[in-house]
Design an enzyme around this catalytic site. Structure first.
Site, short mmCIF file in Angstrom:
data_model
loop_
_atom_site.label_atom_id
_atom_site.label_comp_id
_atom_site.label_asym_id
_atom_site.label_seq_id
_atom_site.Cartn_x
_atom_site.Cartn_y
_atom_site.Cartn_z
N LYS A 162 0.85 -1.21 0.00
CA LYS A 162 0.00 0.00 0.00
C LYS A 162 0.88 1.25 0.00
CE LYS A 162 -2.03 -1.29 3.90
NZ LYS A 162 -1.35 -2.58 4.19
N ARG B 68 -10.53 -0.01 8.00
CA ARG B 68 -9.93 -1.27 8.40
C ARG B 68 -10.94 -2.18 9.10
NH1 ARG B 68 -4.40 -0.02 8.77
NH2 ARG B 68 -3.11 -1.82 9.27
N ARG C 236 11.91 -4.62 5.77
CA ARG C 236 11.54 -3.23 5.45
C ARG C 236 12.32 -2.21 6.26
NH1 ARG C 236 5.42 -1.48 5.62
NH2 ARG C 236 5.51 -2.59 7.61
N ARG D 268 10.49 -0.32 11.63
CA ARG D 268 9.29 -0.05 12.43
C ARG D 268 9.25 -0.99 13.64
NH1 ARG D 268 4.16 0.37 8.42
NH2 ARG D 268 3.26 -0.93 10.06
N ARG E 29 -0.96 -8.88 13.39
CA ARG E 29 -1.46 -7.94 12.39
C ARG E 29 -2.18 -8.70 11.28
NH1 ARG E 29 4.04 -5.14 11.17
NH2 ARG E 29 2.96 -4.10 9.45
P1 AP5 Z 1 4.79 -1.50 2.11
O1 AP5 Z 1 4.36 -0.85 0.84
O2 AP5 Z 1 5.46 -0.65 3.11
O3 AP5 Z 1 3.56 -2.30 2.76
P2 AP5 Z 1 2.17 -1.80 3.29
O4 AP5 Z 1 1.09 -2.46 2.52
O5 AP5 Z 1 2.12 -0.30 3.36
O6 AP5 Z 1 2.17 -2.50 4.72
P3 AP5 Z 1 2.13 -1.94 6.19
O7 AP5 Z 1 2.91 -2.89 7.04
O8 AP5 Z 1 2.48 -0.50 6.27
O9 AP5 Z 1 0.60 -2.13 6.49
P4 AP5 Z 1 -0.09 -2.22 7.82
O10 AP5 Z 1 -1.51 -2.19 7.39
O11 AP5 Z 1 0.30 -3.36 8.66
O12 AP5 Z 1 0.42 -0.93 8.63
P5 AP5 Z 1 -0.16 0.54 8.85
O13 AP5 Z 1 0.97 1.46 8.87
O14 AP5 Z 1 -1.31 0.81 7.96
O15 AP5 Z 1 5.72 -2.74 1.72
C1 AP5 Z 1 6.29 -3.57 2.71
C2 AP5 Z 1 7.72 -3.96 2.32
O16 AP5 Z 1 7.70 -4.79 1.14
C3 AP5 Z 1 8.62 -2.78 1.98
O17 AP5 Z 1 9.90 -3.06 2.44
C4 AP5 Z 1 8.59 -2.72 0.45
O18 AP5 Z 1 9.79 -2.20 -0.07
C5 AP5 Z 1 8.40 -4.18 0.06
N1 AP5 Z 1 7.56 -4.35 -1.12
C6 AP5 Z 1 6.45 -3.64 -1.46
N2 AP5 Z 1 5.91 -4.09 -2.61
C7 AP5 Z 1 6.72 -5.12 -3.01
C8 AP5 Z 1 6.67 -6.01 -4.13
N3 AP5 Z 1 5.70 -5.91 -5.07
N4 AP5 Z 1 7.65 -6.97 -4.22
C9 AP5 Z 1 8.62 -7.07 -3.26
N5 AP5 Z 1 8.70 -6.24 -2.19
C10 AP5 Z 1 7.76 -5.29 -2.06
O19 AP5 Z 1 -0.76 0.42 10.33
C11 AP5 Z 1 0.07 0.19 11.45
C12 AP5 Z 1 -0.78 0.03 12.71
O20 AP5 Z 1 -1.51 1.24 12.97
C13 AP5 Z 1 -1.87 -1.05 12.65
O21 AP5 Z 1 -1.35 -2.33 12.96
C14 AP5 Z 1 -2.87 -0.54 13.69
O22 AP5 Z 1 -2.44 -0.82 15.01
C15 AP5 Z 1 -2.81 0.97 13.49
N6 AP5 Z 1 -3.82 1.46 12.53
C16 AP5 Z 1 -3.56 2.09 11.34
N7 AP5 Z 1 -4.70 2.40 10.71
C17 AP5 Z 1 -5.71 1.96 11.50
C18 AP5 Z 1 -7.13 1.97 11.38
N8 AP5 Z 1 -7.75 2.49 10.30
N9 AP5 Z 1 -7.86 1.41 12.38
C19 AP5 Z 1 -7.27 0.88 13.47
N10 AP5 Z 1 -5.94 0.84 13.64
C20 AP5 Z 1 -5.16 1.38 12.66
ZN ZN Z 2 2.11 1.08 4.95
#
Ligand code: AP5
Ligand code: ZN
Length: 216
Positions: A13, A89, A128, A161, A172
Site C-alpha cells: 500500500k 480497516r 523493510r 518499524r 497484524r
Molecule cells: P509496504 O508498501 O510498506 O507495505 P504496506 O502495505 O504499506 O504494509 P504496512 O505494514 O504498512 O501495512 P499495515 O496495514 O500493517 O500498517 P499501517 O501502517 O497501515 O511494503 C512492505 C515492504 O515490502 C517494503 O519493504 C517494500 O519495499 C516491500 N515491497 C512492497 N511491494 C513489493 C513487491 N511488489 N515486491 C517485493 N517487495 C515489495 O498500520 C500500522 C498500525 O496502525 C496497525 O497495525 C494498527 O495498530 C494501526 N492502525 C492504522 N490504521 C488503522 C485503522 N484504520 N484502524 C485501526 N488501527 C489502525
Molecule cells: Zn504502509
C-alpha cells in the site's frame, strides 16, 4: 481520484501510493503514518496508540474515524482527490466513511485490493526500512536504498518499524483476516471493488493498478 487501497501488512500500500499521488495529484492519507507521527511527537494519543500498534492490534474506530474526518475536511490537498491507505480497516469504519463522503457529495470511486498470500509477507515486513518523516519505505533485498540505511531523497536515516517483527506481524495478519477482509465484500456489494495480484514485482503491480482503474 477518490480511492481506497486495501491489503494485508506488507501488501505494498505504502509502496504504490506515491505512484498514485504522482499520477492523480491526489493526497495520500495513511492512518498508520499519522499514528506513527503522533508516537514520534509523544502526544497522549501517540502513547496509547503505540502500545496497541506494537502488539499488532487495532486502534479504536472512534479515534480513527475522527482522524480521517479531520483530514478530509481540513487538508487542502484532498480537494483534488485522495488515496486512503490503512483506512477503513473495519466494517464500522467503512460505513462511517461512506456516510461522511455522501454528506460531502464526493463518494468513493474505487477500492483496490492488493492481494498477496501470507507466506510472502514475512520476508517483506522483516526486511523493510522506513524514512519516518515521509513514510517512504525500502527493503534490504527487494528495494534497497542507494546508500545503506539512508533515505534516497533527504539523506536522512532509515529505521525499522517497532511492529515489524515476526510476533507482531502474526497478530497484524490475524487482525487483517478477521476485521479488515470483510470490507472487501462490503465494496464488492457497492460495485467499486477491483482486485490486483500484488505478489508480483512493484512495477508490475503498478501496471495492474492502472489497469484496475481503467487508466492504463
Ligand atoms: P509496504 O508498501 O510498506 O507495505 P504496506 O502495505 O504499506 O504494509 P504496512 O505494514 O504498512 O501495512 P499495515 O496495514 O500493517 O500498517 P499501517 O501502517 O497501515 O511494503 C512492505 C515492504 O515490502 C517494503 O519493504 C517494500 O519495499 C516491500 N515491497 C512492497 N511491494 C513489493 C513487491 N511488489 N515486491 C517485493 N517487495 C515489495 O498500520 C500500522 C498500525 O496502525 C496497525 O497495525 C494498527 O495498530 C494501526 N492502525 C492504522 N490504521 C488503522 C485503522 N484504520 N484502524 C485501526 N488501527 C489502525
Ligand atoms: Zn504502509
Amino acid at each position: 481520484i477518490r480511492m481506497v487501497l486495501i491489503g494485508p501488512p506488507g501488501a505494498g500500500k505504502g509502496t504504490q501510493a506515491p505512484n498514485l499521488v504522482e499520477k492523480f495529484k491526489a493526497a495520500h492519507l495513511a492512518t498508520g503514518d499519522m499514528l506513527r507521527s503522533q508516537v514520534a511527537k509523544g502526544t497522549p494519543l501517540g502513547v496509547e496508540a503505540k502500545k496497541i500498534m506494537d502488539k499488532g492490534g487495532l486502534v479504536s474506530d472512534e479515534i480513527m474515524v475522527n482522524m480521517i474526518k479531520d483530514e478530509l475536511l481540513n487538508n487542502e490537498a484532498c480537494k483534488n482527490g485522495f488515496i486512503l491507505d490503512g483506512f477503513p480497516r473495519t466494517i464500522p469504519q467503512a460505513e462511517k466513511l461512506d456516510q461522511m463522503l455522501a454528506e460531502q457529495g464526493r463518494p468513493l470511486e474505487k477500492a483496490v485490493e492488493l492481494k498477496v498470500d501470507d507466506e510472502l509477507l514475512v520476508a517483506r515486513i522483516t526486511g523493510r526500512l522506513v524514512h519516518p518523516p515521509s513514510g517512504r519505505s525500502y527493503h534490504t533485498l527487494f528495494n534497497p536504498p542507494k546508500k545503506e540505511m539512508t533515505d534516497d531523497i533527504t539523506g536522512e536515516a532509515l529505521v525499522q518499524r517497532s511492529d515489524d517483527n515476526a510476533d507482531a506481524l502474526k497478530k497484524r495478519l490475524q487482525a487483517y483476516h478477521d476485521q479488515t477482509e470483510p470490507i472487501v465484500d462490503f465494496y464488492k456489494k457497492t460495485g467499486i471493488w477491483a482486485g490486483v495480484d500484488a505478489s508480483q514485482p512493484p512495477t508490475t503491480v503498478w501496471q495492474s493498478i492502472l489497469k484496475a482503474l481503467g487508466k492504463n
